[in-house]
Design a protein around this motif. Sequence first.
Motif, mmCIF file in Angstrom:
data_model
loop_
_atom_site.group_PDB
_atom_site.id
_atom_site.type_symbol
_atom_site.label_atom_id
_atom_site.label_comp_id
_atom_site.label_asym_id
_atom_site.label_seq_id
_atom_site.Cartn_x
_atom_site.Cartn_y
_atom_site.Cartn_z
ATOM 1 N N CYS A 24 41.961 47.567 40.211
ATOM 2 C CA CYS A 24 41.330 46.330 39.802
ATOM 3 C C CYS A 24 40.193 45.611 40.606
ATOM 4 C CB CYS A 24 42.314 45.176 39.731
ATOM 5 S SG CYS A 24 43.742 45.315 38.517
ATOM 6 N N ARG A 25 40.408 45.817 41.851
ATOM 7 C CA ARG A 25 39.388 45.268 42.890
ATOM 8 C C ARG A 25 38.017 46.023 42.947
ATOM 9 N NH1 ARG A 25 43.062 43.801 47.903
ATOM 10 N NH2 ARG A 25 43.725 41.701 47.361
ATOM 11 N N SER A 28 36.374 45.793 39.242
ATOM 12 C CA SER A 28 35.393 44.590 39.273
ATOM 13 C C SER A 28 34.373 44.384 39.808
ATOM 14 C CB SER A 28 36.610 43.514 39.749
ATOM 15 O OG SER A 28 36.005 42.278 39.786
ATOM 16 N N ARG A 29 34.457 45.085 41.230
ATOM 17 C CA ARG A 29 33.373 45.164 41.790
ATOM 18 C C ARG A 29 32.304 45.962 41.145
ATOM 19 N NH1 ARG A 29 33.791 50.162 45.993
ATOM 20 N NH2 ARG A 29 33.268 51.130 44.145
ATOM 21 N N HIS A 33 35.597 43.888 33.547
ATOM 22 C CA HIS A 33 36.297 42.768 33.183
ATOM 23 C C HIS A 33 37.572 43.386 33.157
ATOM 24 C CE1 HIS A 33 32.637 40.732 32.004
ATOM 25 N NE2 HIS A 33 32.458 41.613 30.735
ATOM 26 N N ILE A 34 38.374 42.582 34.021
ATOM 27 C CA ILE A 34 39.690 43.290 34.417
ATOM 28 C C ILE A 34 40.985 42.595 33.454
ATOM 29 C CG2 ILE A 34 41.457 43.634 36.152
ATOM 30 C CD1 ILE A 34 38.768 45.262 36.300
ATOM 31 N N ILE A 48 44.172 38.989 40.269
ATOM 32 C CA ILE A 48 42.888 38.422 39.436
ATOM 33 C C ILE A 48 42.161 37.308 40.429
ATOM 34 C CG2 ILE A 48 43.541 39.310 37.348
ATOM 35 C CD1 ILE A 48 43.906 36.453 36.428
ATOM 36 N N LEU A 51 39.251 38.668 42.574
ATOM 37 C CA LEU A 51 38.255 39.358 42.014
ATOM 38 C C LEU A 51 36.963 38.395 41.717
ATOM 39 C CD1 LEU A 51 40.312 41.235 38.909
ATOM 40 C CD2 LEU A 51 39.781 41.813 41.543
ATOM 41 N N SER A 53 34.692 38.925 38.907
ATOM 42 C CA SER A 53 34.230 39.050 37.769
ATOM 43 C C SER A 53 35.405 38.331 36.843
ATOM 44 C CB SER A 53 33.974 40.404 37.189
ATOM 45 O OG SER A 53 35.260 41.224 37.380
ATOM 46 N N GLU A 54 35.157 38.291 35.626
ATOM 47 C CA GLU A 54 36.088 37.650 34.614
ATOM 48 C C GLU A 54 37.382 38.574 34.527
ATOM 49 O OE1 GLU A 54 36.262 36.652 29.876
ATOM 50 O OE2 GLU A 54 34.315 37.459 30.603
ATOM 51 N N ALA A 55 38.544 37.983 34.372
ATOM 52 C CA ALA A 55 39.775 38.713 34.252
ATOM 53 C C ALA A 55 40.850 37.847 33.650
ATOM 54 C CB ALA A 55 40.191 38.877 35.947
#
Length: 245
Positions: A24-25, A28-29, A33-34, A48, A51, A53-55
């Motif tokens: 996920c990390r 997201s990097r 979108h996770i 999340i 993170l 970004s949007e998740a």
Amino acid sequence: MPGPLLGKVAFVTGAGSGIGRAICRVMSRDGAHIVAADKNLASAQETIATLGSEALALEVDVSSTDSVAKALSATLDKYKRPPGVIVNSAGIVRDNYFLKMPEKDFDAVYKVNLKGTFLVMQYFAKSLVEYKKTGTIINLSSIIAKINNVGQANYTASKSGVISLTKVAAKEFGKFNIRVNAVLPGFIDTPMVAGIPDKAKEAALASCPLNRLGKPEEIAEVIAFLASDKASYINGATIEVTGGL
């Protein structure tokens, strides 16, 4: 430069810890979108929270048809399209010698590791086809599927099955431009491996040419590559990330 996964929606099971959290990390990097799915919702929420970004965090039991269907519905509600990246990272162990293994422990590992992978693949790939979207699926198998550890008959069988599911799906889904690949981690520094007896870990390290445990991020980087357009002609592959084990 824009990230290689910019704008993609990535659904990751087992996202609450270990390799799943690292996936996920890293994704997201790279701009994705996770959707962090885990049986433990609090753990998915912790993921999340880290993170940039949007998740979305979801409580999901991958062995349950109803739970997987609800996860897909929740993802569609939020993003109005199925995820273009699906990662099956959820997995459990219930180790014991073959002659001592309770049937319930065999069933539990099968339901999560193999049936769970099948259900997520089936529901989410079907949605991609219905929406006429391309996508990529990455399944977590294990090098144990090849080296067959003593005391892990259930885990070995389940992870061998994941390889077979991957190869069949790659052949069936290719016409829809959905790629399916499997990653086979070696011994990685995760909570799951932390529960292995010290003697077994020492033996694993002794047989690894790099003489160390892998890091979850080292698996995640390979998975992020497979999810990107850089891997556009990789399909039906099984990639070992083991330090040479």
